[in-house]
Motif scaffolding. Structure first.
Motif, PDB file in Angstrom:
ATOM      1  N   HIS A  98      -6.258  13.747  32.608  1.00  0.00           N
ATOM      2  CA  HIS A  98      -6.769  14.972  31.990  1.00  0.00           C
ATOM      3  C   HIS A  98      -7.394  14.606  30.651  1.00  0.00           C
ATOM      4  O   HIS A  98      -6.778  13.916  29.824  1.00  0.00           O
ATOM      5  CB  HIS A  98      -5.622  15.973  31.783  1.00  0.00           C
ATOM      6  N   ARG A 157      -9.743  16.278  27.321  1.00  0.00           N
ATOM      7  CA  ARG A 157     -10.321  17.441  26.649  1.00  0.00           C
ATOM      8  C   ARG A 157     -11.127  16.957  25.453  1.00  0.00           C
ATOM      9  O   ARG A 157     -10.679  16.088  24.702  1.00  0.00           O
ATOM     10  CB  ARG A 157      -9.217  18.397  26.176  1.00  0.00           C
ATOM     11  N   LYS A 215     -13.523  18.592  22.221  1.00  0.00           N
ATOM     12  CA  LYS A 215     -14.104  19.699  21.465  1.00  0.00           C
ATOM     13  C   LYS A 215     -15.076  19.101  20.458  1.00  0.00           C
ATOM     14  O   LYS A 215     -14.710  18.225  19.674  1.00  0.00           O
ATOM     15  CB  LYS A 215     -13.024  20.499  20.737  1.00  0.00           C
ATOM     16  N   GLU A 264     -12.223  18.833  30.543  1.00  0.00           N
ATOM     17  CA  GLU A 264     -12.540  20.127  29.950  1.00  0.00           C
ATOM     18  C   GLU A 264     -13.266  19.896  28.632  1.00  0.00           C
ATOM     19  O   GLU A 264     -12.775  19.170  27.760  1.00  0.00           O
ATOM     20  CB  GLU A 264     -11.262  20.932  29.701  1.00  0.00           C
ATOM     21  N   LEU A 324      -5.604  23.660  21.883  1.00  0.00           N
ATOM     22  CA  LEU A 324      -6.558  23.440  22.968  1.00  0.00           C
ATOM     23  C   LEU A 324      -6.176  24.229  24.212  1.00  0.00           C
ATOM     24  O   LEU A 324      -7.049  24.698  24.957  1.00  0.00           O
ATOM     25  CB  LEU A 324      -6.647  21.949  23.276  1.00  0.00           C
ATOM     26  N   ASP A 325      -4.871  24.391  24.449  1.00  0.00           N
ATOM     27  CA  ASP A 325      -4.439  25.208  25.590  1.00  0.00           C
ATOM     28  C   ASP A 325      -5.033  26.607  25.503  1.00  0.00           C
ATOM     29  O   ASP A 325      -5.530  27.156  26.501  1.00  0.00           O
ATOM     30  CB  ASP A 325      -2.908  25.305  25.614  1.00  0.00           C
ATOM     31  N   PHE A 331      -8.954  26.635  25.976  1.00  0.00           N
ATOM     32  CA  PHE A 331      -9.428  26.421  27.338  1.00  0.00           C
ATOM     33  C   PHE A 331      -8.828  27.404  28.340  1.00  0.00           C
ATOM     34  O   PHE A 331      -9.130  27.329  29.531  1.00  0.00           O
ATOM     35  CB  PHE A 331      -9.123  24.985  27.777  1.00  0.00           C
TER      36      PHE A 331
END
Length: 721
Positions: free
Chosen positions: A562, A564, A566, A590, A677-678, A681
């Motif tokens: 996973h 992520r 930004k 993500e 972040l949870d 997203f």
């Protein structure tokens, strides 16, 4: 001198930051990505889609009215800068014969043609939105933006008096005839094109009158009624052309190339070279002409001919032009039409408990690392206080800091001057080439030098964009370094409007890295190995790609995968291809990209596991965070770098890996960033979602991320945590 580009993550593996063996893609895996020749979206067109999202905020009826007005002004400023820099750059490359095909497959001429079509459409939509929706809604709430014909008799009398006493002495009509060449039209100025007739010989003449920028763009008439300044001037122009007959009056506006070019290798004195180039900026070639849609073809033809631009660069728009002036309307003291008031609070680790005296930042940082999230955490009572306390502390021996955009009346600069005057060693790296802040940064550089600070300008050919401060303090157990690394500028004003993340730490590896980096920037040192930092140019791209490959290895080992990310922008092809590889391997990716995104998500066989979203709101989403699941023990970086060529190859950038919590530490900064972040997203969070064709569609989520974080901060303040 350049930063050494041989650093790898080997140095990181030798520290507390252990990572799994790296997955190395073979040629077959890379070929599976590269076979998708259209896998990159065009960066320029992607930026226009970003500004379209800003325009959609202006059209959003759920947003307070004056905030929508401000988004209209921001849209104008954004588009101005895009033409001044990006469009000007494309034209310059075409003229120089450097028209290379972009990663998107488009040639510069093709990109320009699409820019003209898209930008014209967006500009027309903005004008219609203002005229048909925003202005009527303002009027319904008692805020009237009027034209001259809408004014009552008393208001017209007031305007005539204002023109006579204030505007007339300043206005300068410039005629065009054999004795008067066509005047220079400064970039972004608002002007009136005037067609006159001499009644004695019936000859027609052209003149230009500049709308003075020293007066309010929308003139207040009282009772929250306003009229554009050019309307007043248009009505009273006869006073400027006594004895002539005014036939036509039309507003127009020119955008010019205002990007700077300084050949540093040939400049003995960078400050002097830049000051000279700033003078040249005023005379850059035109790249856009905006005119009122009522302008006659004959007047427009004259402007096009004299300015030397093409018909494609002409934007016919409903008036009024130049809606940057709407910032003045948005600033009206009418809180009921604005976002609810928000005052940043002191970070709970820095908040005074029993006394009103400020917390000792050094003492707090020694207890545990402090992760700051601005503007929710106050910049003034954290980063600014850290530097101010360092300046006043007799035990502090040295302060070293990078300044990119300090802003006006900077308390940070004042603190550095105070420290130098107190005899401390102060090194300030001022990036005087920060676009559109060059003049302000030159002033700061000279002021700091005069106070006795050591001022340097970084490495030739590179902008120093990293946000880094190191304080060296003499303590009973020896010298200790306190380091702040952030994603935003040391600017107390923008820190109230930009969302950014920063870390104050006494971590020895990070402090050692910061010391080596400052020595590199100010002297002849070149440290090829950094333990807690990724530094560009050199290791930001390669380091992040290696972590992406490690995430693939975790997935293949059955530990899940996973990623992520930004950022403000995602353009770099190597990073994008690595993310494509991860998706093909089964890793979930993500992306939260505020602005430009050249990656195509959701393409079968290429990026099916990649999602891209964008969040815009009252605060400018500005932080850069990269998160890797790492088999259940997340690795998180924050820093100044976007995933763009200029950041990774032509700037000094720093990403810091958030240290793992030590035994007995109450706060887990990695967990806090993961929770942030949870929410960002979460499918219920309001955002724009990118499809595989490059279109952004709003998802209609119920959760406003920024409103949620504001409320979370209030709850923390009430609970004292």
């Amino acid at each position: 001198m350049t930063l050494d580009d041989t650093t790898s993550l080997e140095a990181i593996r030798d520290t507390e930051y252990d990572v799994e063996p790296v997955y190395v893609p073979d040629h077959e895996a890379l070929a599976a990505v590269e076979k998708f020749e259209d896998r990159f979206l065009d960066r320029e067109l992607s930026w226009l889609h970003f500004n379209q999202r800003v325009l959609e905020l202006a059209a959003d009826e759920n947003i307070p009215l004056l905030e929508r007005v401000r988004y209209l002004a921001i849209f104008t400023s954004n588009l101005d800068e895009f033409f001044m820099v990006r469009v000007a750059g494309l034209k310059r490359r075409i003229a120089a014969g450097l028209a290379v095909r972009a990663a998107s497959g488009l040639m510069p001429r093709e990109v320009l043609e699409q820019i003209w079509l898209t930008a014209r459409d967006l500009s027309e939509r903005q004008a219609v939105l203002f005229r048909d929706q925003i202005a009527p809604e303002l009027a319904n709430r008692g805020i009237e933006l009027l034209r001259w014909e809408d004014l009552d008799v008393d208001e017209q009398k007031y305007c005539k008096k204002l023109f006579k006493e204030r505007v007339f002495p300043v206005a300068t009509p410039l005629a065009v005839d054999p004795a008067h060449p066509f005047p220079y039209i400064s970039g972004l100025s608002l002007n009136l094109a005037v067609l006159l007739r001499d009644p004695q010989n019936n000859k027609q003449h052209f003149a230009r009158v500049k709308v003075p920028p020293i007066f309010s763009r929308f003139v207040p008439l009282g009772n929250q009624r306003f009229v554009p300044l050019e309307d007043i001037m248009r009505e009273r122009l006869q006073k400027l052309f006594s004895g002539m007959q005014v036939l036509e009056v039309h507003a127009f506006r020119v955008t010019r190339n205002e990007d700077l070019e300084v050949e540093e290798d040939d400049a003995e004195n960078l400050l002097a070279a830049l000051e000279k180039e700033l003078l040249r900026r005023r005379f850059g070639p035109p790249v856009r002409l905006e005119v009122e849609e009522t302008m006659s073809d004959s007047v427009l033809s004259l402007l096009v001919s004299e300015l030397g631009i093409s018909d494609q660069e002409v934007f016919r728009l409903p008036g009024p032009l130049d809606l940057r002036g709407l910032h003045g309307i948005a600033d009206l003291p009418l809180d009921e039409f604005k976002y609810p008031a928000f005052v940043p609070t002191t970070h709970h680790r820095l908040a005074p408990v029993e006394s009103a005296a400020p917390v000792d930042v050094f003492k707090a940082a020694r207890r545990r690392d402090i992760l700051l999230h601005h503007p929710y955490d106050s910049f003034a009572t954290s980063v600014q206080r850290f530097i101010e306390q360092a300046a006043a502390d007799p035990h502090v021996l040295a302060i070293k800091q990078t300044l990119y955009r300090a802003g006006g009346n900077s308390p940070i600069v004042d603190a550095l001057i105070e420290a130098a005057e107190a005899g401390k060693q102060v090194l300030v790296l001022v990036e005087i080439k920060a676009r559109f802040d060059e003049e302000a940064n030159i002033r700061w550089a000279r002021k700091l030098e005069q106070a006795g600070c050591h001022v340097v300008y970084g490495l030739i050919g590179l902008k120093t964009h990293c946000k880094l401060t190191m304080v060296v303090r003499d303590e009973p157990d020896g010298i200790r370094r306190y380091t702040h690394i952030g994603t935003g500028n040391y600017n107390s004003k923008t820190a109230r409007m930009y969302e950014d993340i920063g870390l104050i730490t006494t971590n020895e590896a990070i402090g050692e890295d910061a010391a080596h980096l400052f020595n590199n920037l100010s002297g002849w040192s070149s440290e090829p190995r950094y333990e807690g930092l990724l530094v560009a140019p050199g290791t930001v791209r390669s380091g992040l790609i290696e972590h992406i490959h490690a995430e693939i290895a975790h997935h293949e080992a059955g530990r899940g995968g996973h990623i992520r990310l930004k950022a403000n922008s995602l353009v770099d092809e190597a990073v994008i291809d690595a993310l494509y590889l991860a998706s093909q391997a089964g890793v979930r990716v993500e992306l939260l990209i505020r602005g430009i995104c050249a990656l195509r998500p959701g393409v079968p066989g290429l990026s099916e596991l990649i999602t891209v979203r964008s969040i815009l709101g009252r605060f400018l989403e500005h932080s850069r965070v990269t998160w890797f699941a790492n088999g259940g023990d997340p690795i998180v970086y924050i820093g100044s770098a976007d995933m763009m060529h200029r950041n990774l190859d032509r700037r000094v950038e720093v990403l810091v890996r958030i240290p793992r919590p030590t035994a007995g530490t109450e706060t887990d900064n990695i967990a806090d960033l993961t929770a942030f972040l949870d929410t960002a997203f979460d499918e219920a969070t309001d955002a724009w979602i990118l499809d595989d064709e490059g279109n952004w569609l709003r998802n209609g989520g119920e959760t406003d991320l920024q409103a949620y974080l504001i409320e979370r901060q209030r709850r923390r303040r009430r609970s004292g945590n």
